[in-house]
Write an enzyme that holds these catalytic residues in place. Structure first.
Site, PDB file in Angstrom:
ATOM      1  N   HIS A 208      25.146 -52.304  44.933  1.00  0.00           N
ATOM      2  CA  HIS A 208      26.270 -53.569  45.620  1.00  0.00           C
ATOM      3  C   HIS A 208      27.324 -53.914  45.072  1.00  0.00           C
ATOM      4  CE1 HIS A 208      23.789 -55.716  42.885  1.00  0.00           C
ATOM      5  NE2 HIS A 208      24.354 -55.994  42.721  1.00  0.00           N
ATOM      6  N   ASP A 210      29.152 -56.128  41.827  1.00  0.00           N
ATOM      7  CA  ASP A 210      29.870 -58.071  41.697  1.00  0.00           C
ATOM      8  C   ASP A 210      31.526 -58.518  42.415  1.00  0.00           C
ATOM      9  OD1 ASP A 210      27.146 -57.274  40.919  1.00  0.00           O
ATOM     10  OD2 ASP A 210      27.399 -57.776  38.871  1.00  0.00           O
ATOM     11  N   HIS A 265      26.001 -50.600  41.746  1.00  0.00           N
ATOM     12  CA  HIS A 265      25.006 -50.488  41.342  1.00  0.00           C
ATOM     13  C   HIS A 265      24.025 -51.214  41.859  1.00  0.00           C
ATOM     14  CE1 HIS A 265      27.247 -54.716  40.638  1.00  0.00           C
ATOM     15  NE2 HIS A 265      25.350 -54.357  40.213  1.00  0.00           N
ATOM     16  N   ARG A 275      10.573 -54.795  33.778  1.00  0.00           N
ATOM     17  CA  ARG A 275      11.877 -54.785  33.154  1.00  0.00           C
ATOM     18  C   ARG A 275      12.365 -56.278  33.324  1.00  0.00           C
ATOM     19  NH1 ARG A 275      17.017 -51.956  32.988  1.00  0.00           N
ATOM     20  NH2 ARG A 275      19.252 -53.140  34.139  1.00  0.00           N
TER      21      ARG A 275
HETATM   22  C1  LIG Z   1      23.073 -60.535  49.446  1.00  0.00           C
HETATM   23  C2  LIG Z   1      23.304 -61.025  48.416  1.00  0.00           C
HETATM   24  C3  LIG Z   1      22.989 -61.684  47.494  1.00  0.00           C
HETATM   25  C4  LIG Z   1      24.372 -62.203  46.947  1.00  0.00           C
HETATM   26  C5  LIG Z   1      24.688 -62.797  47.162  1.00  0.00           C
HETATM   27  C6  LIG Z   1      24.958 -62.237  49.467  1.00  0.00           C
HETATM   28  O1  LIG Z   1      25.331 -62.261  50.020  1.00  0.00           O
HETATM   29  C7  LIG Z   1      26.420 -60.994  47.830  1.00  0.00           C
HETATM   30  C8  LIG Z   1      26.535 -60.869  47.118  1.00  0.00           C
HETATM   31  C9  LIG Z   1      25.201 -60.470  45.859  1.00  0.00           C
HETATM   32  C10 LIG Z   1      25.500 -60.994  44.862  1.00  0.00           C
HETATM   33  C11 LIG Z   1      25.622 -59.842  43.506  1.00  0.00           C
HETATM   34  C12 LIG Z   1      26.097 -60.113  42.747  1.00  0.00           C
HETATM   35  C13 LIG Z   1      24.750 -61.159  42.051  1.00  0.00           C
HETATM   36  O2  LIG Z   1      23.770 -60.686  41.416  1.00  0.00           O
HETATM   37  C14 LIG Z   1      24.795 -62.320  42.934  1.00  0.00           C
HETATM   38  C15 LIG Z   1      24.650 -63.119  42.456  1.00  0.00           C
HETATM   39  C16 LIG Z   1      26.308 -62.774  43.367  1.00  0.00           C
HETATM   40  O3  LIG Z   1      27.779 -63.713  43.311  1.00  0.00           O
HETATM   41  O4  LIG Z   1      26.700 -61.867  44.433  1.00  0.00           O
HETATM   42  C17 LIG Z   1      24.783 -62.076  44.264  1.00  0.00           C
HETATM   43  C18 LIG Z   1      24.190 -62.948  45.232  1.00  0.00           C
HETATM   44  C19 LIG Z   1      23.015 -63.976  45.397  1.00  0.00           C
HETATM   45  O5  LIG Z   1      21.900 -63.181  44.729  1.00  0.00           O
HETATM   46  O6  LIG Z   1      22.643 -64.483  45.627  1.00  0.00           O
HETATM   47  O1  LIG Z   2      18.517 -56.716  36.607  1.00  0.00           O
HETATM   48  C1  LIG Z   2      19.526 -55.554  36.889  1.00  0.00           C
HETATM   49  O2  LIG Z   2      20.180 -54.457  35.883  1.00  0.00           O
HETATM   50  C2  LIG Z   2      21.094 -55.215  37.752  1.00  0.00           C
HETATM   51  C3  LIG Z   2      20.954 -56.509  38.661  1.00  0.00           C
HETATM   52  C4  LIG Z   2      21.814 -57.201  38.980  1.00  0.00           C
HETATM   53  O3  LIG Z   2      22.945 -55.657  39.624  1.00  0.00           O
HETATM   54  C5  LIG Z   2      22.720 -58.795  39.809  1.00  0.00           C
HETATM   55  O4  LIG Z   2      21.739 -58.986  39.491  1.00  0.00           O
HETATM   56  O5  LIG Z   2      23.303 -58.310  40.768  1.00  0.00           O
HETATM   57 FE   LIG Z   3      24.832 -56.832  40.612  1.00  0.00          FE
END
Ligand SMILES: C=C1C[C@]23C[C@@]1(O)CC[C@H]2[C@@]12CC[C@H](O)[C@@](C)(C(=O)O1)[C@H]2[C@@H]3C(=O)O
Ligand SMILES: O=C(O)CCC(=O)C(=O)O
Ligand SMILES: [Fe+2]
Length: 335
Positions: A208, A210, A265, A275
């Protein structure tokens, strides 16, 4: 006919070792924040990788180890106790399920708002026997990491020759900043080497980008993090518990009109070691317009993106699957 349930482990996503991995082993850019060339190297790293490693970061190692110890203590609790701090929508404990759209990974986690005033009141009391200790460790860590993230964003503005040095950092400093903090725990993964006779890697956290502006990641010394290069190949990021890793997020890609690229990543589970990672996701206030900075637009350069606010982007992101290209819906079709 009775349908046999798949063994639990097969319900998780895998990558096969035959997946495209880079053979050239490019070195992850290393930025020493105490050196005068830091800003130039940061710009290069953001353009080429959307990712770099930072040393001499100024975050006291004691803050890091204190928070890691609290995290380990929490993740060692029996599952029913941890589940009392869930579900993670919007903040709290989550296990295997990531986000609202059916993604899964070999991971358990805690999600917090990084806004310290409103933080924790609701569920800090559920975080083990001594919530005050957890709260103190979290607040110290967050203050120091946010400061470092802002310093890096100011070096970026400087490196991009933008007069207003705080043009990015002010978004994180804003009282209404919508920043998030996450503690991830990837337990050692059961032996999956020989499934189907192929070498498999269990996905800890699927690929994904961020969505925010900048992510600041620190992990213990267990490997697993990989980044995707421009050619689509994956490289492993050697872990370093005393350094931080910086990700360019989708919003920074837009603010720089695509000059910086958000980095794709993922995390592969480790077969023998757990981890623990902690990630600060620096985001803007919900009402903030995310658009290329006028100071960066040369001549008749056009924005590559339609106009949107962080609220609109976040709403769209949370209705997507983890691996989706979320920015594609906001790209302009340029003739
Ligand atoms: C599948 C998902 C998890 C996420 C929200 C989403 O719909 C798409 C973005 C995902 C992400 C990736 C980065 C961060 O870990 C996170 C908190 C964010 O802001 O976007 C996660 C979301 C999540 O885990 O709720
Ligand atoms: O846990 C990690 O090292 C990366 C996790 C990550 O990419 C995320 O939480 O968005
Ligand atoms: Fe991430």
């Amino acid at each position: 006919m009775v349908a046999l349930a798949k063994p639990a482990i097969q319900q998780f996503p895998f990558t096969k070792t035959s997946c495209k991995t880079s053979t050239l082993f490019p070195v992850i850019p290393l930025i020493d924040l105490s050196k005068p060339d830091a800003k130039t190297l940061i710009i290069k790293a953001c353009e080429e990788f959307g990712f770099f490693k930072v040393i001499n970061h100024g975050v006291p190692l004691e803050f890091i180890s204190r928070l890691e110890a609290e995290a380990v203590k929490f993740f060692s609790l029996p599952l029913p106790e941890k589940e009392q701090a869930g579900p993670p929508r919007p903040f709290g404990y989550g296990n295997k399920s990531i986000g609202p759209n059916g993604d899964v990974g070999w991971v358990e986690y805690l999600l917090f708002t990084a806004n310290q005033e409103s933080n924790l009141q609701r569920f800090v009391s559920l975080l083990g026997k001594n919530p005050e200790k957890f709260r103190g460790a979290l607040n110290d860590y967050l203050s120091a990491v946010k400061k470092m993230a802002c310093e890096i964003l100011e070096l970026m503005a400087d490196g991009l020759k933008i007069q207003q040095r705080n043009v990015f950092s002010k978004l994180l400093m804003d009282e209404q900043s919508d920043s998030v903090f996450r503690l991830n725990h990837y337990p050692p993964c059961p032996d999956i080497q020989s499934l189907n006779g192929i070498n498999n890697n269990m996905i800890g956290f699927g690929e994904h980008t961020d969505p925010q502006i900048i992510s600041v990641l620190r992990s213990n010394n267990t490997s697993g993090l990989q980044i995707s290069l421009r050619d689509g190949s994956w490289i492993s990021v050697p872990p370093d518990q005393n350094s931080f890793f910086i990700n360019v997020g989708d919003s920074l890609q837009v603010l720089t009109n695509g000059r910086f690229k958000s980095v794709r990543h993922r995390v592969l589970a480790n077969s023998s070691k757990s981890r623990v990672s902690m990630i600060y996701f620096g985001g803007p206030p919900l009402s903030e317009k995310i658009a290329p900075l006028p100071a960066l637009m040369k001549g008749h350069e056009q924005s590559l993106y339609k106009e949107f606010t962080w609220f609109e982007y976040k709403k769209s992101a949370y209705s997507s699957k983890l691996a989706d290209n979320r920015l594609i819906h906001f790209e302009k079709i340029v003739a």
